[in-house]
Design an enzyme around this catalytic site. Sequence first.
Site, mmCIF file in Angstrom:
data_model
loop_
_atom_site.group_PDB
_atom_site.id
_atom_site.type_symbol
_atom_site.label_atom_id
_atom_site.label_comp_id
_atom_site.label_asym_id
_atom_site.label_seq_id
_atom_site.Cartn_x
_atom_site.Cartn_y
_atom_site.Cartn_z
ATOM 1 N N ASN A 109 68.685 30.449 -39.677
ATOM 2 C CA ASN A 109 67.620 29.951 -39.018
ATOM 3 C C ASN A 109 66.576 31.440 -38.856
ATOM 4 O O ASN A 109 67.035 32.421 -39.374
ATOM 5 C CB ASN A 109 67.994 29.342 -37.659
ATOM 6 C CG ASN A 109 68.837 30.427 -36.732
ATOM 7 O OD1 ASN A 109 68.647 31.838 -36.682
ATOM 8 N ND2 ASN A 109 69.970 30.089 -36.427
ATOM 9 N N GLY B 86 76.646 24.467 -39.310
ATOM 10 C CA GLY B 86 76.882 24.088 -40.862
ATOM 11 C C GLY B 86 77.203 25.291 -41.556
ATOM 12 O O GLY B 86 78.217 26.236 -41.128
ATOM 13 N N ASP C 118 75.703 28.060 -42.130
ATOM 14 C CA ASP C 118 75.170 29.216 -41.498
ATOM 15 C C ASP C 118 76.163 29.982 -40.731
ATOM 16 O O ASP C 118 76.681 31.023 -40.875
ATOM 17 C CB ASP C 118 73.925 29.077 -40.636
ATOM 18 C CG ASP C 118 73.522 30.428 -40.083
ATOM 19 O OD1 ASP C 118 73.768 31.449 -40.526
ATOM 20 O OD2 ASP C 118 72.625 30.098 -39.290
ATOM 21 N N VAL D 145 71.328 19.619 -41.092
ATOM 22 C CA VAL D 145 70.818 19.373 -39.499
ATOM 23 C C VAL D 145 69.256 19.251 -39.825
ATOM 24 O O VAL D 145 68.535 18.616 -38.856
ATOM 25 C CB VAL D 145 70.760 20.012 -38.527
ATOM 26 C CG1 VAL D 145 72.484 19.862 -38.032
ATOM 27 C CG2 VAL D 145 70.748 21.364 -38.837
ATOM 28 N N TYR D 146 68.635 20.082 -40.839
ATOM 29 C CA TYR D 146 67.016 19.893 -41.209
ATOM 30 C C TYR D 146 66.588 18.647 -41.639
ATOM 31 O O TYR D 146 65.666 18.414 -41.842
ATOM 32 C CB TYR D 146 66.863 21.260 -41.871
ATOM 33 C CG TYR D 146 66.724 22.414 -41.097
ATOM 34 C CD1 TYR D 146 67.147 22.511 -39.841
ATOM 35 C CD2 TYR D 146 66.274 23.634 -41.578
ATOM 36 C CE1 TYR D 146 67.336 23.814 -39.128
ATOM 37 C CE2 TYR D 146 66.166 24.711 -40.919
ATOM 38 C CZ TYR D 146 66.886 24.797 -39.688
ATOM 39 O OH TYR D 146 66.737 25.905 -38.783
#
Length: 261
Positions: free
Chosen positions: A111, A119, A121, A212-213
């Site tokens: 992010n 996730g 990241d 999630v994006y």
Amino acid sequence: MPSISPSITSAFFNSFSHRSLNPRFLIRYTSPESRIGTSVAFRTVVKRSLSFLQGSGAARALSNMSANGGDTEKSVAIFNLSPTSALKIQKGDITRWFIDGSSDAIVNPANERMLGGGGADGAIHRAAGPELRTACYDVPEVRPGVRCPTGEARITPGFKLPASHVIHTVGPVYDEDSNAAASLSNAYRNSLRVARESNIQYVAFPAISCGVYGYPFEEAASVGISTIRDHCNDINEVHFVLFSDDIYSVWVKKAEELLRN
């Protein structure tokens, strides 16, 4: 002859299919100080076993033996991007991927704050250890709370990861970006640019923005693969290390469409 510890033997069999190996080859994997040598030796075996694919524009390796960090029950799909660059697609855990531990990098779908998240990241930050978060803190903010704007990329060491570096990039939130395809393409393109500037020869991507994006898989695969095809110069190998069967299947199908000679 050096002894083989149970922990090393267990880790080795978890990473690679044992059915195609022999005891003499196993001894190459007993020393924790020889990770780089081990990787080179393994890559040599893989290249020899796949030599019949040389010169093919798009070919799938049918061997169980996948690249480091991959799912040994999945084949590796291999495509020519240029006379000097290859694309390899596999299912696996990107935090375990590496080629030589010195000129390789995994791409973190970060992010804009670059301080970890969910996730892939979060998994990358956990595997790299707290030093990665500290290094990210040291990246200058371009505006309050933003170290890496959407579509851009930054690089840090890999710390406890087997790969030598982490390239952090921010993909678009699909429903919030007015030009999501351009932003996603920029994330791939700038990641490759940062890799070249840092003398990285092997880069592994996840499916950026496909968690999630909310980026649709087929659209994301088309943008990612076409951007890599157009900007792979001076990179020996670009990998996709994908966490699920459905994403893996979409990526291979799209690569077969886009990279067909």
